[in-house]
Design a protein around this motif. Structure first.
Motif, PDB file in Angstrom:
ATOM      1  N   ARG A  70       1.486   8.944  -5.983  1.00 16.31           N
ATOM      2  CA  ARG A  70       1.544   7.433  -5.691  1.00 16.31           C
ATOM      3  C   ARG A  70       3.401   7.329  -5.649  1.00 16.31           C
ATOM      4  O   ARG A  70       3.890   7.827  -6.452  1.00 16.31           O
ATOM      5  CB  ARG A  70       0.786   6.530  -6.631  1.00 16.31           C
ATOM      6  CG  ARG A  70      -0.489   6.497  -6.210  1.00 16.31           C
ATOM      7  CD  ARG A  70      -1.239   5.314  -6.707  1.00 16.31           C
ATOM      8  NE  ARG A  70      -0.724   4.338  -6.183  1.00 16.31           N
ATOM      9  CZ  ARG A  70      -1.040   3.562  -4.991  1.00 16.31           C
ATOM     10  NH1 ARG A  70      -1.776   4.170  -4.266  1.00 16.31           N
ATOM     11  NH2 ARG A  70      -0.738   2.522  -4.193  1.00 16.31           N
ATOM     12  N   LEU A  71       3.696   6.607  -4.671  1.00 21.68           N
ATOM     13  CA  LEU A  71       5.183   6.275  -4.400  1.00 21.68           C
ATOM     14  C   LEU A  71       5.363   5.099  -5.262  1.00 21.68           C
ATOM     15  O   LEU A  71       4.586   4.178  -5.181  1.00 21.68           O
ATOM     16  CB  LEU A  71       5.450   6.068  -2.987  1.00 21.68           C
ATOM     17  CG  LEU A  71       5.091   7.616  -2.092  1.00 21.68           C
ATOM     18  CD1 LEU A  71       5.377   7.033  -0.728  1.00 21.68           C
ATOM     19  CD2 LEU A  71       6.421   8.551  -2.480  1.00 21.68           C
ATOM     20  N   ASP A  72       6.591   4.899  -5.945  1.00 24.38           N
ATOM     21  CA  ASP A  72       6.950   3.955  -6.467  1.00 24.38           C
ATOM     22  C   ASP A  72       7.823   2.912  -5.413  1.00 24.38           C
ATOM     23  O   ASP A  72       8.617   3.469  -4.579  1.00 24.38           O
ATOM     24  CB  ASP A  72       8.141   4.365  -7.749  1.00 24.38           C
ATOM     25  CG  ASP A  72       8.585   3.078  -8.518  1.00 24.38           C
ATOM     26  OD1 ASP A  72       7.730   2.371  -9.257  1.00 24.38           O
ATOM     27  OD2 ASP A  72       9.813   2.502  -8.266  1.00 24.38           O
ATOM     28  N   ARG A  73       7.337   1.591  -5.543  1.00 19.97           N
ATOM     29  CA  ARG A  73       7.815   0.628  -4.672  1.00 19.97           C
ATOM     30  C   ARG A  73       9.309   0.448  -4.831  1.00 19.97           C
ATOM     31  O   ARG A  73      10.053   0.784  -3.757  1.00 19.97           O
ATOM     32  CB  ARG A  73       7.202  -0.550  -4.885  1.00 19.97           C
ATOM     33  CG  ARG A  73       7.620  -1.943  -3.992  1.00 19.97           C
ATOM     34  CD  ARG A  73       6.953  -3.118  -4.377  1.00 19.97           C
ATOM     35  NE  ARG A  73       7.390  -4.224  -3.699  1.00 19.97           N
ATOM     36  CZ  ARG A  73       6.763  -5.322  -3.522  1.00 19.97           C
ATOM     37  NH1 ARG A  73       5.449  -5.280  -3.970  1.00 19.97           N
ATOM     38  NH2 ARG A  73       7.430  -6.645  -2.925  1.00 19.97           N
ATOM     39  N   GLN A  96       0.911  -1.336  -0.153  1.00 21.09           N
ATOM     40  CA  GLN A  96       0.043   0.006  -0.103  1.00 21.09           C
ATOM     41  C   GLN A  96       0.819   1.143   0.033  1.00 21.09           C
ATOM     42  O   GLN A  96       1.999   1.166   0.507  1.00 21.09           O
ATOM     43  CB  GLN A  96      -1.009  -0.022   1.153  1.00 21.09           C
ATOM     44  CG  GLN A  96      -2.018  -1.252   1.367  1.00 21.09           C
ATOM     45  CD  GLN A  96      -2.796  -1.483   0.305  1.00 21.09           C
ATOM     46  OE1 GLN A  96      -3.354  -0.149   0.024  1.00 21.09           O
ATOM     47  NE2 GLN A  96      -3.095  -2.464  -0.257  1.00 21.09           N
ATOM     48  N   ASN A  97       0.460   2.390  -0.537  1.00 21.58           N
ATOM     49  CA  ASN A  97       1.065   3.700  -0.646  1.00 21.58           C
ATOM     50  C   ASN A  97       1.397   4.127   0.663  1.00 21.58           C
ATOM     51  O   ASN A  97       2.746   4.575   1.074  1.00 21.58           O
ATOM     52  CB  ASN A  97       0.203   4.657  -1.227  1.00 21.58           C
ATOM     53  CG  ASN A  97       1.143   5.715  -2.010  1.00 21.58           C
ATOM     54  OD1 ASN A  97       1.851   5.506  -2.659  1.00 21.58           O
ATOM     55  ND2 ASN A  97       0.918   7.167  -1.513  1.00 21.58           N
ATOM     56  N   GLU A  98       0.595   3.944   1.702  1.00 27.12           N
ATOM     57  CA  GLU A  98       1.039   4.463   3.140  1.00 27.12           C
ATOM     58  C   GLU A  98       1.991   3.428   3.653  1.00 27.12           C
ATOM     59  O   GLU A  98       2.850   3.956   4.665  1.00 27.12           O
ATOM     60  CB  GLU A  98      -0.124   4.383   4.052  1.00 27.12           C
ATOM     61  CG  GLU A  98      -1.026   2.997   4.149  1.00 27.12           C
ATOM     62  CD  GLU A  98      -2.136   2.781   3.204  1.00 27.12           C
ATOM     63  OE1 GLU A  98      -3.103   2.251   3.324  1.00 27.12           O
ATOM     64  OE2 GLU A  98      -2.196   3.567   2.056  1.00 27.12           O
ATOM     65  N   GLY A 132       4.731  12.447   0.591  1.00 24.75           N
ATOM     66  CA  GLY A 132       3.857  11.513   1.157  1.00 24.75           C
ATOM     67  C   GLY A 132       3.211  11.947   2.381  1.00 24.75           C
ATOM     68  O   GLY A 132       1.918  11.440   2.566  1.00 24.75           O
ATOM     69  N   ASN A 136       5.194   5.149   2.412  1.00 30.28           N
ATOM     70  CA  ASN A 136       5.258   6.316   3.044  1.00 30.28           C
ATOM     71  C   ASN A 136       5.981   6.311   4.385  1.00 30.28           C
ATOM     72  O   ASN A 136       6.694   7.135   4.863  1.00 30.28           O
ATOM     73  CB  ASN A 136       3.920   7.046   3.186  1.00 30.28           C
ATOM     74  CG  ASN A 136       4.116   8.389   3.749  1.00 30.28           C
ATOM     75  OD1 ASN A 136       4.811   9.374   3.512  1.00 30.28           O
ATOM     76  ND2 ASN A 136       3.452   8.632   4.987  1.00 30.28           N
TER      77      ASN A 136
END
Length: 493
Positions: free
Chosen positions: A469-472, A337-339, A462, A342
């Motif tokens: 959206r952050l890239d993994r 998940q994005n969180e 974030g 972050n």
């Protein structure tokens, strides 16, 4: 071969088949005069004594009637009942055995010479006493200087235990010995009762002067006690240390001090990494096993950074542990998940902030003579350009850092509680007065100023609910960078 060292190994009913690391733990052995142990019968002992008193003298028949393994019955008789004086060699109950079986176990203990054990690594007293010292001798020493022990003649299994170094000097402390004796009684009673913790309220009372040191207090004996470090997937701890006396499977009075100082013993940490972390596909592990392995990996990674074990660096250790734990979890997690990304970036920034706060604490400057009026971007920019660094700051970095306010920078130096960029500017300005400052000695390619800004910006986007959206993979790369960025300062701690 007769070794100059004294190695002690209390017997176990069967060799351990689980993955483990054998350890020889140094202790100072002290002779004392102390009350004999007041034992209690466990269920198996009571049943065997009862059948023997009823005339069933054939141990095979006793085993059949109790539905127990014959070897177990023989072991209980020869290793427990007869040595305790409850059975004679003809398998007849002694008067003492009859009293024990009838529940009349409230007898006045005799005083006898026993041994107490002071940890020679950490200094505390072990809650164990022993009348004997079960010595085990190595079969030899290999080319690496490791002691080799033959534990199973049938299989030829050789153990090469890690020998911990002696760190704590011997010191006589009768009050601590008394506490050790009391805990030994409780543990022994619980073991005899099948693991139940029994009250000592009805036991024989004693006073502290019934335990005395004997012999020359200036000449204690150094010995090494055998135990194992192992993993139990059902235990919340990432790894455990076995009880050398086998009263219980594991003891926290060995694990806890070792866990806090594992970084001081790189050979042990390396052996644990090799033996306790199987090279298997994490997809084949249960969730509990996977989390346990993740926690163990984090513990071992932290052990390679011994500076984090110091009390003054507790906050740094916590942040580093969170980064390592979250990074490894997200690396193998199918969905992210994005969180969660972050949270990882937030911990990375916190790790770098704590590192800069350490620099400000160890390489401070005086700010009382600083002007009270706000400086301009140009003034701060000129100050940063003139710093005695290995390479000048990039124009991109200067453009960002020169916007810091004078008040925030002063408070960052004085209190070390400002946002990261203010801490960063404060640490840079401190390089003017400290030749040994790490920011002054390390090259720009190692400090990677631009990437530090990139991590800070990612964290801010974030945490401010920007919707981006952050890239993994990029987040995981940033975590690697944060860990490596901190590690380059280890020689300065």
């Amino acid at each position: 071969m007769k070794s100059p060292d004294l190695f002690l190994r209390w017997p176990t009913s069967r060799p351990s088949k689980r993955p483990h690391v054998a350890v020889l733990w140094p202790v100072h052995v002290w002779p004392v005069v102390a009350p004999d142990q007041v034992p209690a019968l466990n269920l198996f002992q009571s049943a065997i004594l009862g059948l023997l008193r009823a005339g069933k003298s054939d141990l095979a028949e006793v085993a059949t009637l109790l539905e127990l393994d014959r070897d177990l019955v023989r072991f209980i008789v020869t290793k427990e009942l007869q040595p305790s004086g409850w059975l004679d060699q003809r398998l007849r109950l002694t008067p003492e055995g009859a009293r024990m079986l009838d529940g009349d176990d409230h007898r006045t203990p005799r005083l006898s010479q026993q041994h107490v054990f002071q940890d020679a690594v950490f200094g505390h007293w072990w809650p164990r006493l022993s009348a004997d010292l079960p010595e085990i001798e190595p079969k030899g020493v290999n080319e690496k200087g490791q002691f080799e022990f033959l534990l199973e003649r049938g299989s030829g299994r050789i153990e090469r235990p890690v020998v911990l170094p002696v760190k704590a000097p011997a010191r006589a402390d009768l009050a601590e010995v008394l506490k050790a004796w009391q805990q030994h009684r409780r543990d022994h009673a619980a073991a005899q009762a099948g693991g139940r913790v029994e009250t000592l309220s009805d036991d024989v009372e004693f006073v502290s002067d019934e335990i005395e040191f004997c012999g020359d207090l200036q000449r204690t004996q150094l010995a090494h006690v055998w135990c194992e470090v192992y993993v139990n997937p059902d235990d919340p701890q990432p790894w455990l240390v076995s009880d050398p006396w086998r009263f219980v499977p594991a003891v926290k009075w060995l694990r806890e001090p070792l866990q806090q100082s594992l970084g001081q013993f790189p050979e042990l940490a390396g052996r644990m990494r090799k033996k306790l972390m199987p090279n298997e596909d994490t997809g084949s592990l249960s969730a509990a096993d996977w989390l346990a392995q993740l926690e163990l990996r984090t513990e071992l990674d932290l052990s390679s950074m011994p500076h984090l074990n110091r009390p003054e660096h507790t906050k740094l250790r916590e942040h580093m542990g969170r980064v390592l734990r979250q990074r490894d979890r997200l690396l193998h997690q199918e969905r992210v998940q994005n969180e969660e990304l972050n949270s990882l970036l937030t911990e990375c920034s916190a790790l770098m902030e704590a590192t800069v706060q350490w620099m400000l604490e160890w390489w401070p400057i005086e700010t009382r003579d600083w002007p009270r009026t706000e400086w301009t971007r140009r003034v701060l920019g000129d100050l940063l350009r003139e710093l005695p660094l290995q390479a000048p700051l990039d124009d991109e970095v200067l453009a960002v850092l020169s916007g810091q306010k004078l008040k925030d920078t002063r408070l960052a130096i004085e209190r070390r509680d400002r946002p990261f960029k203010a801490l960063w500017v404060g640490a840079l300005l401190c390089t003017r007065e400290h030749d040994t400052h790490p920011l002054r000695q390390l090259p720009a390619r190692a400090l990677q100023w631009v990437r530090m800004l990139e991590l800070t910006d990612l964290r801010n986007k974030g945490s401010h609910a920007s919707g981006q959206r952050l890239d993994r993979q990029h987040s995981l790369d940033m975590a690697d960078f944060a860990v490596e960025w901190h590690e380059q300062f280890i020689p300065y701690f």
